[in-house]
Design a protein around this motif. Structure first.
Motif, PDB file in Angstrom:
ATOM      1  N   LEU A  49       0.831  -1.203   0.000  1.00 49.83           N
ATOM      2  CA  LEU A  49       0.000   0.000   0.000  1.00 49.83           C
ATOM      3  C   LEU A  49       0.869   1.259   0.000  1.00 49.83           C
ATOM      4  O   LEU A  49       0.524   2.265  -0.642  1.00 49.83           O
ATOM      5  N   GLN A  50       1.997   1.214   0.707  1.00 53.92           N
ATOM      6  CA  GLN A  50       2.910   2.359   0.716  1.00 53.92           C
ATOM      7  C   GLN A  50       3.483   2.596  -0.679  1.00 53.92           C
ATOM      8  O   GLN A  50       3.546   3.728  -1.154  1.00 53.92           O
ATOM      9  N   HIS A  51       3.903   1.535  -1.346  1.00 53.65           N
ATOM     10  CA  HIS A  51       4.447   1.660  -2.701  1.00 53.65           C
ATOM     11  C   HIS A  51       3.380   2.165  -3.669  1.00 53.65           C
ATOM     12  O   HIS A  51       3.686   2.912  -4.615  1.00 53.65           O
ATOM     13  N   THR A  52       2.129   1.789  -3.441  1.00 52.45           N
ATOM     14  CA  THR A  52       1.033   2.282  -4.281  1.00 52.45           C
ATOM     15  C   THR A  52       0.877   3.790  -4.123  1.00 52.45           C
ATOM     16  O   THR A  52       0.720   4.517  -5.115  1.00 52.45           O
ATOM     17  N   VAL A  57       1.929   9.440  -6.253  1.00 54.24           N
ATOM     18  CA  VAL A  57       2.639  10.721  -6.126  1.00 54.24           C
ATOM     19  C   VAL A  57       3.579  10.920  -7.303  1.00 54.24           C
ATOM     20  O   VAL A  57       3.626  11.996  -7.900  1.00 54.24           O
ATOM     21  N   HIS A  58       4.311   9.875  -7.656  1.00 57.71           N
ATOM     22  CA  HIS A  58       5.316   9.984  -8.717  1.00 57.71           C
ATOM     23  C   HIS A  58       4.688  10.209 -10.089  1.00 57.71           C
ATOM     24  O   HIS A  58       5.075  11.132 -10.815  1.00 57.71           O
ATOM     25  N   HIS A  59       3.723   9.382 -10.458  1.00 61.97           N
ATOM     26  CA  HIS A  59       3.187   9.427 -11.819  1.00 61.97           C
ATOM     27  C   HIS A  59       2.161  10.537 -12.031  1.00 61.97           C
ATOM     28  O   HIS A  59       1.979  10.996 -13.161  1.00 61.97           O
ATOM     29  N   LEU A  60       1.484  10.958 -10.962  1.00 56.82           N
ATOM     30  CA  LEU A  60       0.477  12.019 -11.093  1.00 56.82           C
ATOM     31  C   LEU A  60       0.971  13.354 -10.567  1.00 56.82           C
ATOM     32  O   LEU A  60       0.218  14.330 -10.548  1.00 56.82           O
ATOM     33  N   ASP A  61       2.227  13.402 -10.139  1.00 56.29           N
ATOM     34  CA  ASP A  61       2.794  14.629  -9.571  1.00 56.29           C
ATOM     35  C   ASP A  61       1.901  15.142  -8.438  1.00 56.29           C
ATOM     36  O   ASP A  61       1.604  16.334  -8.336  1.00 56.29           O
ATOM     37  N   ALA A  83       2.119   9.135   1.341  1.00 58.15           N
ATOM     38  CA  ALA A  83       3.325   9.547   0.617  1.00 58.15           C
ATOM     39  C   ALA A  83       3.097  10.927   0.027  1.00 58.15           C
ATOM     40  O   ALA A  83       1.960  11.348  -0.203  1.00 58.15           O
ATOM     41  N   GLY A  84       4.204  11.638  -0.210  1.00 59.01           N
ATOM     42  CA  GLY A  84       4.109  12.958  -0.819  1.00 59.01           C
ATOM     43  C   GLY A  84       4.863  13.995  -0.021  1.00 59.01           C
ATOM     44  O   GLY A  84       5.136  13.800   1.171  1.00 59.01           O
ATOM     45  N   ILE A 155      -5.997  11.561  -3.135  1.00 58.73           N
ATOM     46  CA  ILE A 155      -4.802  12.326  -3.466  1.00 58.73           C
ATOM     47  C   ILE A 155      -5.125  13.815  -3.476  1.00 58.73           C
ATOM     48  O   ILE A 155      -6.246  14.228  -3.787  1.00 58.73           O
ATOM     49  N   PHE A 156      -4.142  14.628  -3.113  1.00 56.41           N
ATOM     50  CA  PHE A 156      -4.167  16.082  -3.264  1.00 56.41           C
ATOM     51  C   PHE A 156      -3.098  16.450  -4.282  1.00 56.41           C
ATOM     52  O   PHE A 156      -2.033  15.821  -4.329  1.00 56.41           O
TER      53      PHE A 156
END
Length: 229
Positions: A49-52, A57-61, A83-84, A155-156
């Motif tokens: 879940l953390q990697h998800t 965060v990485h792919h959607l900025d 994450a973020g 996500i934000f």
């Protein structure tokens, strides 16, 4: 002697638009592959879940990605991964009662909440924090499996989320829900097996099992001592 010039203008607006669209498609395919391989792996549930979240965060900025799961009583969402660059929300959002705040309402309504106007959205309770972080967009999806809610992913972002990005999040949420349900079922089976083993090993009688070829598949301690004589 310069007597004139020729100017040629080309409208590259459509070309730029196509380049942006192609870049987005590439990012979304990478996101899908990244999350898919993570959820199909044998990583422990918290790590997966953390990697998800990190992939979102990485792919959607994204500025912040989080996953909550429903507790055993079904009354509260517990934060499992985050994450973020902006993760300084206070602790009240680590445990969210179902029906409270926007995260809890997403779970109770079983409907996604999407906005590219965070500061103007009355559903966003932490608007002061959002303004400080420069947040623009929010997307929250219930993790629903058949008729059951198992959690929420949200996500934000500091930029508007495109229609393509929002459409991609829906099937990802479904995949995360299936992963959580599968791992919960596995954990339940393992717990039952541990309980059975504990019961058998605490028995005062000998107990053992054999397969079709009459080979021992399980021998409890009492039976082991009896057979060893």
């Amino acid at each position: 002697e310069l007597v004139g010039c020729v100017l040629v203008f080309r409208d590259v607006t459509e070309r730029k638009r196509e380049a942006v669209a192609e870049a987005e498609r590439t990012r979304l395919v990478s996101l899908r592959c990244d999350v898919g391989s993570t959820l199909a792996s044998i990583q422990p549930t918290p790590m997966a879940l953390q990697h998800t979240c990190e992939a979102l965060v990485h792919h959607l900025d994204a500025a912040l990605a989080r996953i909550w799961t429903l507790n055993d009583t079904g009354s509260e969402l517990e934060l499992q991964a985050s994450a973020g660059p902006c993760t300084n929300l206070d602790r009240r959002y680590s445990r969210v009662p179902v029906g409270q705040y926007k995260i809890g309402r997403i779970a109770s309504n079983r409907q996604p909440h999407l906005t590219n106007g965070v500061l103007e959205n009355s559903e966003v309770s932490a608007r002061k924090w959002a303004a400080k972080e420069g947040l623009v967009a929010f997307a929250g999806y219930p993790l629903v499996l058949e008729d059951r809610v198992v959690g929420v992913v949200a996500i934000f972002a500091r930029h508007p989320l495109t229609e393509g990005e929002l459409m991609e999040l829906a099937p990802l949420a479904e995949g995360i829900a299936q992963f959580i349900d599968r791992r919960d079922a596995e954990a339940g089976r393992e717990a039952i097996q541990r309980q059975i083993t504990s019961t058998l090993e605490s028995m005062t009688d000998g107990f053992f099992t054999l397969d079709d070829d009459w080979r021992f598949t399980y021998v409890n301690p009492v039976a082991h001592r009896m057979l060893a004589r």
